[in-house]
Motif scaffolding. Structure first.
Motif, PDB file in Angstrom:
ATOM      1  N   ASN A   5       0.826  -1.200   0.000  1.00  0.00           N
ATOM      2  CA  ASN A   5       0.000   0.000   0.000  1.00  0.00           C
ATOM      3  C   ASN A   5       0.866   1.257   0.000  1.00  0.00           C
ATOM      4  O   ASN A   5       0.505   2.267  -0.597  1.00  0.00           O
ATOM      5  CB  ASN A   5      -0.925   0.004   1.214  1.00  0.00           C
ATOM      6  N   TYR A   8       1.877   1.744  -3.451  1.00  0.00           N
ATOM      7  CA  TYR A   8       0.758   2.268  -4.227  1.00  0.00           C
ATOM      8  C   TYR A   8       0.625   3.772  -3.997  1.00  0.00           C
ATOM      9  O   TYR A   8       0.448   4.555  -4.938  1.00  0.00           O
ATOM     10  CB  TYR A   8      -0.534   1.557  -3.828  1.00  0.00           C
ATOM     11  N   THR A   9       0.732   4.197  -2.752  1.00  0.00           N
ATOM     12  CA  THR A   9       0.612   5.614  -2.422  1.00  0.00           C
ATOM     13  C   THR A   9       1.746   6.421  -3.042  1.00  0.00           C
ATOM     14  O   THR A   9       1.545   7.541  -3.523  1.00  0.00           O
ATOM     15  CB  THR A   9       0.620   5.806  -0.896  1.00  0.00           C
ATOM     16  N   ILE A  12       1.179   6.595  -7.105  1.00  0.00           N
ATOM     17  CA  ILE A  12      -0.031   7.171  -7.681  1.00  0.00           C
ATOM     18  C   ILE A  12      -0.302   8.537  -7.065  1.00  0.00           C
ATOM     19  O   ILE A  12      -0.171   8.748  -5.876  1.00  0.00           O
ATOM     20  CB  ILE A  12      -1.238   6.235  -7.443  1.00  0.00           C
ATOM     21  N   ASP A  15      -5.154  11.831  -8.708  1.00  0.00           N
ATOM     22  CA  ASP A  15      -6.171  11.534  -9.715  1.00  0.00           C
ATOM     23  C   ASP A  15      -6.455  10.053  -9.852  1.00  0.00           C
ATOM     24  O   ASP A  15      -7.486   9.664 -10.406  1.00  0.00           O
ATOM     25  CB  ASP A  15      -5.728  12.098 -11.071  1.00  0.00           C
ATOM     26  N   ASN A  16      -5.536   9.219  -9.421  1.00  0.00           N
ATOM     27  CA  ASN A  16      -5.741   7.776  -9.422  1.00  0.00           C
ATOM     28  C   ASN A  16      -6.046   7.242 -10.827  1.00  0.00           C
ATOM     29  O   ASN A  16      -7.015   6.532 -11.054  1.00  0.00           O
ATOM     30  CB  ASN A  16      -6.871   7.393  -8.460  1.00  0.00           C
ATOM     31  N   ASN A  17      -5.194   7.595 -11.796  1.00  0.00           N
ATOM     32  CA  ASN A  17      -5.320   7.058 -13.147  1.00  0.00           C
ATOM     33  C   ASN A  17      -3.918   6.945 -13.761  1.00  0.00           C
ATOM     34  O   ASN A  17      -2.918   7.283 -13.125  1.00  0.00           O
ATOM     35  CB  ASN A  17      -6.243   7.922 -14.013  1.00  0.00           C
ATOM     36  N   SER A  20      -1.582   9.956 -13.825  1.00  0.00           N
ATOM     37  CA  SER A  20      -1.166  10.513 -12.535  1.00  0.00           C
ATOM     38  C   SER A  20      -0.028   9.729 -11.893  1.00  0.00           C
ATOM     39  O   SER A  20       0.382  10.044 -10.776  1.00  0.00           O
ATOM     40  CB  SER A  20      -2.358  10.541 -11.580  1.00  0.00           C
ATOM     41  N   TRP A  93      -4.341   1.315 -17.726  1.00  0.00           N
ATOM     42  CA  TRP A  93      -4.710   1.317 -16.312  1.00  0.00           C
ATOM     43  C   TRP A  93      -5.402   0.015 -15.919  1.00  0.00           C
ATOM     44  O   TRP A  93      -5.138  -0.553 -14.860  1.00  0.00           O
ATOM     45  CB  TRP A  93      -5.590   2.519 -16.031  1.00  0.00           C
ATOM     46  N   HIS A  97      -4.110  -3.273 -13.192  1.00  0.00           N
ATOM     47  CA  HIS A  97      -4.900  -3.902 -12.135  1.00  0.00           C
ATOM     48  C   HIS A  97      -5.192  -5.381 -12.415  1.00  0.00           C
ATOM     49  O   HIS A  97      -5.608  -6.099 -11.505  1.00  0.00           O
ATOM     50  CB  HIS A  97      -6.210  -3.145 -11.955  1.00  0.00           C
TER      51      HIS A  97
END
Length: 572
Positions: A5, A8-9, A12, A15-17, A20, A93, A97
């Protein structure tokens, strides 16, 4: 918050795309993990290596970099069997995932064929789907540090910071002296990528076995039919070169333990009696020995038994033993020792006749098929090929061959020009297509107007490429080891001296520093020499941006700490 996590932070933005993603942070996170993997692999702690590989292959930053890699390489517009390509940020994107180990099922490969260099046989390639390519790129990031730590020191194919010029230079070092061995075993492995044993790979390749099994047993589709793959790793996948290198690593050790220098507890012990040199590039290798009998009766049998354990065998047609005075071809270059008048021997490395003929055949084929092309289009099509071929051979004895190649290309261009205007005289044709540039006559140059500006395109001449001796990489240098960080910085600095874009960057740094070294505040000149220093190294996430670079004297860099360098030089 878990480690994943945190990654991830860090990777990214708000905007989480796809747009970004903080690529600098992602690269830094992955490099740190790769350095830790390499450190524990060097110490032989396989438990730690496995845990860190799992962490890297599940990190969000690595998944983003994997998708970015497959969407920016040359084959990013070539689809696999499912016909899917990643063209939009939304598709990329979604792909990030979808890269999960749970439920992963590899699709069969799409079989295509490309022509070999001899122009007679075709080489099969297997094209994975986009998701499989991304998974291969992801897991190769975790496998590459382990592969580098266990690799043969004189293996140069498909490895970071190594290339064909390093392999050729190693042969020059091993054959160039009067006391050098004179017999050469030229080896080639028969259908290397297609014959590797799956059982051996699953037992010895240190990566996720479930994912590896999916790649090996995926099969391929040709003419609408599905064919199983019971052996081999398909050419065309991102992981195939690394896997093949790990299968072949170890030949240098078994030879060195009996005949010469060999790896022992991380170091090389040297035995001067009857030394043997081994150099490998991918599945092609050369062994240099004192006598023909040693190579034929002992070395060859040792290599055959080594390969047999892995399901491989030597190609009888391409594996042969020759003498250095007869010469041999390796990686498109001919290596041969000549006897000169004063009784001494001289080793010369030149472009091989086969390589020259193949190159000129491709040029003539392009020129012959370009009957409807304009002069500008033909020049822009030929220049990258001529420039690439000339720069490939720039570190060997190639000046005279450059001249003969330029002459052959000019003759092909002249025939092309005459064929376009059969009713015109030779003087008119020459004045139409050829011009004088400086002291050079008969230059094939087009002069057109684009957007109101005069644009001149000139055919590139191979003789314009200066011959520069290549500096071979240190055998033990690993790009994931912080101990060699400064070495690779100095090596990059040396490359920039002979690179046009590198020279421009160095000149910009020199002007920003007003020509002074930030340590001793004295002038930087050609006589004093200089190197480029990275304030923040690439292994720590530093870039090649000017704000992260400065020019210093070599002696100042050795005695000055990084803190002093940063304090003394403030960008702008």
């Amino acid at each position: 918050m878990t480690v994943n996590n945190k990654m991830y932070t860090a990777a990214i933005g708000a905007d989480n795309n796809w747009n970004s993603i903080d690529w600098k942070s992602s690269i830094l996170l992955v490099r740190k993990l790769q350095m830790r993997i390499a450190r524990w692999a060097k110490q032989g702690n396989h438990r730690k290596v496995k845990a860190l590989q799992w962490l890297l292959s599940h990190s969000f930053a690595a998944k983003c970099l994997a998708v970015k890699k497959i969407t920016q390489n040359k084959g990013h517009r070539t689809a696999g069997i499912d016909g899917v390509i990643l063209s939009s940020p939304e598709d990329k994107w979604k792909m990030v995932h979808s890269l999960k180990r749970r439920g992963y099922k590899s699709l069969p490969l799409r079989r295509v064929y490309i022509m070999k260099s001899n122009g007679k046989k075709r080489r099969p390639l297997g094209l994975p789907s986009m998701k499989d390519r991304a998974m291969q790129a992801l897991h190769t990031m975790a496998l590459l540090p382990v592969s580098e730590m266990s690799a043969d020191w004189n293996s140069y194919g498909f490895r970071p910071e190594r290339g064909t010029a390093d392999a050729i230079e190693q042969l020059f070092i091993g054959l160039g002296t009067s006391r050098s061995s004179q017999w050469i075993l030229e080896g080639d492995i028969k259908a290397c990528f297609d014959q590797i044993s799956h059982e051996w790979m699953l037992r010895h390749i240190p990566m996720d076995k479930k994912v590896l099994l999916q790649w090996l047993k995926a099969g391929y589709v040709e003419s609408g039919k599905l064919f199983p793959t019971n052996q081999g790793t398909p050419q065309g996948g991102l992981a195939s070169p690394t896997l093949a290198n790990m299968v072949l690593d170890g030949i240098e050790d078994i030879i060195g333990q009996k005949f010469g220098s060999f790896k022992y507890d991380g170091d090389y012990e040297r035995q001067r009696k009857n030394p043997v040199l081994f150099v490998r590039y991918a599945d092609d290798f050369v062994v240099i020995g004192r006598t023909k009998e040693v190579l034929e009766q002992e070395i060859k049998s040792m290599i055959q038994s080594f390969l047999k354990e892995r399901g491989l065998e030597l190609s009888e047609t391409k594996t042969k033993i020759s003498h250095i005075y007869d010469g041999f071809d390796f990686l498109g270059q001919n290596i041969r020792k000549y006897q000169i008048l004063n009784g001494k021997d001289k080793l010369l490395i030149k472009p091989s006749k086969k390589n020259i003929q193949t190159f000129l055949t491709s040029i003539r084929r392009i020129v012959k098929s370009a009957r409807s092309m304009s002069q500008t289009e033909l020049i822009r099509l030929l220049n990258p090929k001529i420039r690439g071929w000339a720069y490939y051979h720039r570190s060997i004895v190639a000046s005279k061959i450059y001249s003969s190649v330029d002459k052959a290309i000019w003759e092909a261009i002249w025939r092309w020009s005459l064929r376009r205007h059969p009713s015109k005289g030779r003087r008119w044709v020459h004045a139409r297509y050829f011009h004088r540039i400086g002291l050079r006559q008969h230059c094939f140059q087009s002069i057109i107007k684009e957007n109101g500006k005069t644009v001149k395109d000139t055919l590139f001449h191979a003789v314009d490429v200066a011959i520069v001796r290549h500096i071979k990489i240190k055998q033990q240098a690993i790009p994931f080891d912080m101990f060699y960080d400064r070495y690779f910085q100095e090596r990059t600095s040396q490359k920039w001296k002979g690179n046009k874009s590198g020279k421009l960057k160095v000149m910009a740094l020199w002007k920003r520093q007003v020509g002074c070294c930030p340590i001793c505040l004295e002038k930087i000149t050609k006589e004093s020499n200089w190197i480029v220093h990275w304030h923040k190294s690439k292994l720590e996430g530093g870039s090649d941006a000017l704000d992260n670079l400065c020019l210093v004297h070599p002696k100042c860099c050795r005695r000055g700490s990084e803190r002093n360098l940063v304090f003394a030089y403030r960008p702008g």
